[in-house]
Design an enzyme around this catalytic site. Structure first.
Site, short mmCIF file in Angstrom:
data_model
loop_
_atom_site.label_atom_id
_atom_site.label_comp_id
_atom_site.label_asym_id
_atom_site.label_seq_id
_atom_site.Cartn_x
_atom_site.Cartn_y
_atom_site.Cartn_z
N SER A 250 -10.54 0.24 3.90
CA SER A 250 -9.70 -0.01 5.08
C SER A 250 -9.07 1.30 5.55
O SER A 250 -8.37 1.95 4.77
CB SER A 250 -8.57 -0.98 4.73
OG SER A 250 -9.10 -2.16 4.19
N ARG B 36 0.84 -1.22 0.00
CA ARG B 36 0.00 0.00 0.00
C ARG B 36 0.87 1.26 0.00
O ARG B 36 0.54 2.26 0.64
CB ARG B 36 -0.94 0.03 1.22
CG ARG B 36 -1.87 -1.15 1.34
CD ARG B 36 -2.88 -1.27 0.21
NE ARG B 36 -3.82 -2.34 0.50
CZ ARG B 36 -3.68 -3.59 0.06
NH1 ARG B 36 -2.66 -3.92 -0.70
NH2 ARG B 36 -4.58 -4.50 0.36
N GLU C 42 -4.04 4.06 6.42
CA GLU C 42 -3.87 3.86 4.97
C GLU C 42 -4.48 5.04 4.21
O GLU C 42 -3.98 5.46 3.16
CB GLU C 42 -4.58 2.56 4.56
CG GLU C 42 -4.53 2.28 3.09
CD GLU C 42 -5.18 0.96 2.71
OE1 GLU C 42 -4.84 -0.09 3.28
OE2 GLU C 42 -6.04 0.99 1.80
P1 FAD Z 1 -8.54 9.50 -4.36
O1 FAD Z 1 -9.19 9.17 -3.06
O2 FAD Z 1 -9.19 10.54 -5.20
O3 FAD Z 1 -7.03 9.93 -4.11
C1 FAD Z 1 -6.20 9.17 -3.25
C2 FAD Z 1 -4.80 9.80 -3.25
O4 FAD Z 1 -4.25 9.71 -4.55
C3 FAD Z 1 -4.82 11.31 -2.94
O5 FAD Z 1 -3.65 11.61 -2.23
C4 FAD Z 1 -4.81 11.97 -4.30
O6 FAD Z 1 -4.22 13.26 -4.29
C5 FAD Z 1 -3.97 11.00 -5.09
N1 FAD Z 1 -4.35 10.93 -6.51
C6 FAD Z 1 -5.54 10.52 -7.03
N2 FAD Z 1 -5.48 10.52 -8.36
C7 FAD Z 1 -4.25 10.97 -8.70
C8 FAD Z 1 -3.58 11.20 -9.95
N3 FAD Z 1 -4.17 11.01 -11.12
N4 FAD Z 1 -2.31 11.65 -9.91
C9 FAD Z 1 -1.66 11.88 -8.72
N5 FAD Z 1 -2.24 11.69 -7.53
C10 FAD Z 1 -3.51 11.22 -7.52
N6 FAD Z 1 -7.94 -0.04 -1.83
C11 FAD Z 1 -7.22 -1.15 -2.07
O7 FAD Z 1 -5.99 -1.07 -2.27
N7 FAD Z 1 -7.80 -2.39 -2.07
C12 FAD Z 1 -9.11 -2.56 -1.87
O8 FAD Z 1 -9.59 -3.68 -1.90
C13 FAD Z 1 -9.92 -1.40 -1.60
N8 FAD Z 1 -11.23 -1.52 -1.32
C14 FAD Z 1 -11.97 -0.42 -1.04
C15 FAD Z 1 -13.32 -0.57 -0.75
C16 FAD Z 1 -14.12 0.53 -0.48
C17 FAD Z 1 -15.57 0.35 -0.17
C18 FAD Z 1 -13.55 1.83 -0.51
C19 FAD Z 1 -14.40 3.04 -0.28
C20 FAD Z 1 -12.19 2.00 -0.79
C21 FAD Z 1 -11.39 0.87 -1.04
N9 FAD Z 1 -10.01 0.98 -1.32
C22 FAD Z 1 -9.27 -0.13 -1.59
C23 FAD Z 1 -9.36 2.30 -1.31
C24 FAD Z 1 -9.49 3.08 -2.67
O9 FAD Z 1 -10.51 2.54 -3.44
C25 FAD Z 1 -8.18 3.03 -3.46
O10 FAD Z 1 -7.12 3.56 -2.72
C26 FAD Z 1 -8.30 3.79 -4.78
O11 FAD Z 1 -7.17 3.57 -5.58
C27 FAD Z 1 -8.49 5.30 -4.59
O12 FAD Z 1 -8.77 5.87 -5.84
P2 FAD Z 1 -9.39 7.31 -5.97
O13 FAD Z 1 -9.39 7.66 -7.41
O14 FAD Z 1 -10.70 7.37 -5.28
O15 FAD Z 1 -8.31 8.18 -5.19
P1 NAP Z 2 -10.01 -10.95 4.83
O1 NAP Z 2 -10.08 -11.82 3.62
O2 NAP Z 2 -11.02 -11.10 5.90
O3 NAP Z 2 -8.56 -11.03 5.46
C1 NAP Z 2 -8.18 -10.17 6.53
C2 NAP Z 2 -6.77 -9.71 6.31
O4 NAP Z 2 -5.88 -10.82 6.40
C3 NAP Z 2 -6.63 -9.10 4.96
O5 NAP Z 2 -6.50 -7.72 5.14
C4 NAP Z 2 -5.42 -9.77 4.34
O6 NAP Z 2 -4.33 -8.90 4.12
C5 NAP Z 2 -5.00 -10.86 5.30
N1 NAP Z 2 -5.10 -12.17 4.64
C6 NAP Z 2 -6.18 -12.97 4.55
N2 NAP Z 2 -5.87 -14.12 3.90
C7 NAP Z 2 -4.58 -14.01 3.53
C8 NAP Z 2 -3.70 -14.86 2.84
N3 NAP Z 2 -4.07 -16.06 2.38
N4 NAP Z 2 -2.44 -14.43 2.64
C9 NAP Z 2 -2.03 -13.24 3.10
N5 NAP Z 2 -2.84 -12.39 3.77
C10 NAP Z 2 -4.09 -12.76 4.00
O7 NAP Z 2 -10.02 -9.40 4.36
P2 NAP Z 2 -11.18 -8.49 3.82
O8 NAP Z 2 -11.29 -7.32 4.69
O9 NAP Z 2 -12.40 -9.28 3.48
O10 NAP Z 2 -10.53 -7.97 2.45
C11 NAP Z 2 -10.28 -8.87 1.41
C12 NAP Z 2 -9.22 -8.29 0.49
O11 NAP Z 2 -9.66 -7.04 -0.02
C13 NAP Z 2 -7.90 -8.04 1.22
O12 NAP Z 2 -6.86 -8.30 0.34
C14 NAP Z 2 -7.97 -6.56 1.54
O13 NAP Z 2 -6.68 -5.95 1.56
C15 NAP Z 2 -8.78 -6.01 0.37
N6 NAP Z 2 -9.54 -4.82 0.79
C16 NAP Z 2 -8.85 -3.66 0.90
C17 NAP Z 2 -9.52 -2.51 1.27
C18 NAP Z 2 -8.78 -1.20 1.32
O14 NAP Z 2 -9.41 -0.17 1.44
N7 NAP Z 2 -7.48 -1.21 1.22
C19 NAP Z 2 -10.86 -2.55 1.58
C20 NAP Z 2 -11.51 -3.76 1.49
C21 NAP Z 2 -10.84 -4.90 1.09
P3 NAP Z 2 -4.16 -8.01 2.80
O15 NAP Z 2 -4.99 -6.81 3.02
O16 NAP Z 2 -2.71 -7.68 2.81
O17 NAP Z 2 -4.57 -8.77 1.60
#
Ligand code: FAD
Ligand code: NAP
Length: 338
Positions: free
Chosen positions: A238, A164, A334
């Site tokens: 998250s 991340r 994050e």
């Molecule tokens: P923004 O929120 O608009 O911006 C985020 C940051 O990036 C800010 O600092 C902004 O200035 C910068 N930025 C945005 N666009 C640009 C650009 N073009 N150039 C330079 N800087 C830029 N993330 C995960 O990694 N895995 C997931 O599974 C995941 N699940 C999610 C589920 C939900 C329900 C929600 C609400 C969020 C989740 N996220 C997840 C987080 C989010 O979706 C990601 O981080 C996504 O990439 C953000 O994109 P955005 O366009 O909305 O960014």
């Molecule tokens: P989950 O499957 O309940 O698992 C909980 C956490 O344990 C996850 O965050 C994941 O880490 C870790 N994990 C589970 N199984 C794993 C494996 N086999 N090997 C390594 N790590 C493992 O998680 P969840 O909340 O439902 O989310 C599912 C996936 O979607 C995850 O990858 C999570 O990162 C992603 N997600 C991200 C966001 C966001 O905003 N960043 C929001 C929702 C979901 P990792 O996160 O490192 O994978």
């Protein structure tokens, strides 16, 4: 292209926080972005590049020029026997890109279905889910330096991707506007179903012939059952990263909390689900006024209506302190806090 004044950012962030931008503009081409960079409003103010606003917490009015990236478009720029390079505009919706890839049979992004936000933000924090991170399929990106308007190409190595993390969240924070990203997708898919509940969901769906489409659908089903829809309940996914700790420390904590789970990382550390720590510390389902910790996934902080960004930030601070005093582990946020 018009620079507007005093614009509410509520429709532009998935937490639904009602703050104002001093100046607001959107751009749909590099020329328009360069015009914005040359504007007085840019020269005299800070700026913020906005994508879908799904990884942002606004805690105050933005005394800045907020610029929303709306560069669309997707095209194949190279095709070989086993892979394909696809370039997408930074304003394209990430999930629409996943749908495009699945429709054309390009594999690699299926585990990343239904992540909100834009293509341009995907390298920012090396988005990841269900065992895949974009660094695995990232080829290069094009960005504009906000200081001088010059174009720069970043390779995978130059992005310094981590868990991340990327160079754009650290040393180049707010310096570059990403305008397009090129992904290297496979024409010969390697299915990744070992992570979490994917295989179980595929079995329950009655799928016999595995495909990238089936994997994406399984991921979407799981996500829809666990995560709040930002259109209904404000959130940014998250809120915290999953901490990585040393094996010795993990063993020590496990003695006191035998149900502790952990996953070995490539650096020989153990990654602990932050959601588990927050739940054990008693926060899952917590609600105070319009601020809360989601009852189906403790890692997600939510705005049930009119919460302010400061209230959400305060709750995150209380959770960090509580997890620190219970487990001795310091959670890192994050979400990008402004
Ligand atoms: P923004 O929120 O608009 O911006 C985020 C940051 O990036 C800010 O600092 C902004 O200035 C910068 N930025 C945005 N666009 C640009 C650009 N073009 N150039 C330079 N800087 C830029 N993330 C995960 O990694 N895995 C997931 O599974 C995941 N699940 C999610 C589920 C939900 C329900 C929600 C609400 C969020 C989740 N996220 C997840 C987080 C989010 O979706 C990601 O981080 C996504 O990439 C953000 O994109 P955005 O366009 O909305 O960014
Ligand atoms: P989950 O499957 O309940 O698992 C909980 C956490 O344990 C996850 O965050 C994941 O880490 C870790 N994990 C589970 N199984 C794993 C494996 N086999 N090997 C390594 N790590 C493992 O998680 P969840 O909340 O439902 O989310 C599912 C996936 O979607 C995850 O990858 C999570 O990162 C992603 N997600 C991200 C966001 C966001 O905003 N960043 C929001 C929702 C979901 P990792 O996160 O490192 O994978």
């Amino acid at each position: 292209m018009q620079i507007k004044e005093n614009i509410s950012l509520q429709p532009f962030n998935s937490f639904g926080i009602d703050v104002y931008a001093k100046y607001f503009a959107s751009f749909n081409s590099i020329d328009q972005l360069q015009e914005l960079i040359a504007s007085t409003q840019h020269k005299k103010n800070k700026h913020l590049i906005l994508g879908g606003g799904s990884n942002i917490l606004f805690t105050k009015n933005m005394e800045a020029l907020v610029i929303k990236n709306e560069i669309e478009g997707v095209e194949v720029i190279e095709e070989q026997d086993d892979f394909i390079l696809v370039q997408a505009g930074a304003g394209m919706n990430w999930h629409q890109f996943v749908v495009y890839c699945i429709h054309h049979g390009y594999a690699g992004v299926e585990n990343l279905a239904l992540i909100p936000g834009s293509i341009g933000a995907s390298p920012m924090q090396n988005i990841g889910a269900y065992g895949v991170e974009i660094k695995d399929i990232f080829h290069s990106l094009e960005a504009i330096d906000m200081h001088d308007g010059n174009k720069k190409i970043f390779t995978n190595a130059e992005c310094e991707f981590g868990y991340r993390e990327s160079v754009f969240k650290n040393k180049y924070k707010d310096q570059f506007a990403i305008t397009s990203v090129t992904y290297r997708l496979s024409k010969k898919p390697v299915f990744n179903t070992t992570y979490g509940a994917i295989q179980q969901e595929i079995d329950e769906m009655g799928i016999k012939d595995l495909s990238i489409k089936a994997i994406a659908q399984a991921v979407m089903n799981i996500r829809n059952s666990k995560l709040p829809d930002p259109l209904k309940i404000g959130n940014a996914g998250s809120f915290f990263k999953n901490p990585e700790i040393e094996t010795g420390e993990f063993e020590k904590i496990k003695l006191a909390f035998p149900s502790l789970v952990g996953y070995p990382t490539k650096k020989d550390n153990i990654k602990i689900p932050a959601g588990w720590l927050i739940e054990q510390a008693g926060w899952k389902g917590f609600k105070e006024g319009d601020v809360g910790c989601y009852d189906k996934q403790a890692l997600v902080l939510v705005n049930y209506g009119k919460a302010t960004g400061m209230q959400i930030l305060d709750l995150s601070e209380r959770i960090i302190k509580s997890v620190q005093s219970t487990f001795g582990i310091m959670l890192q946020r994050e979400v990008n806090v402004y």
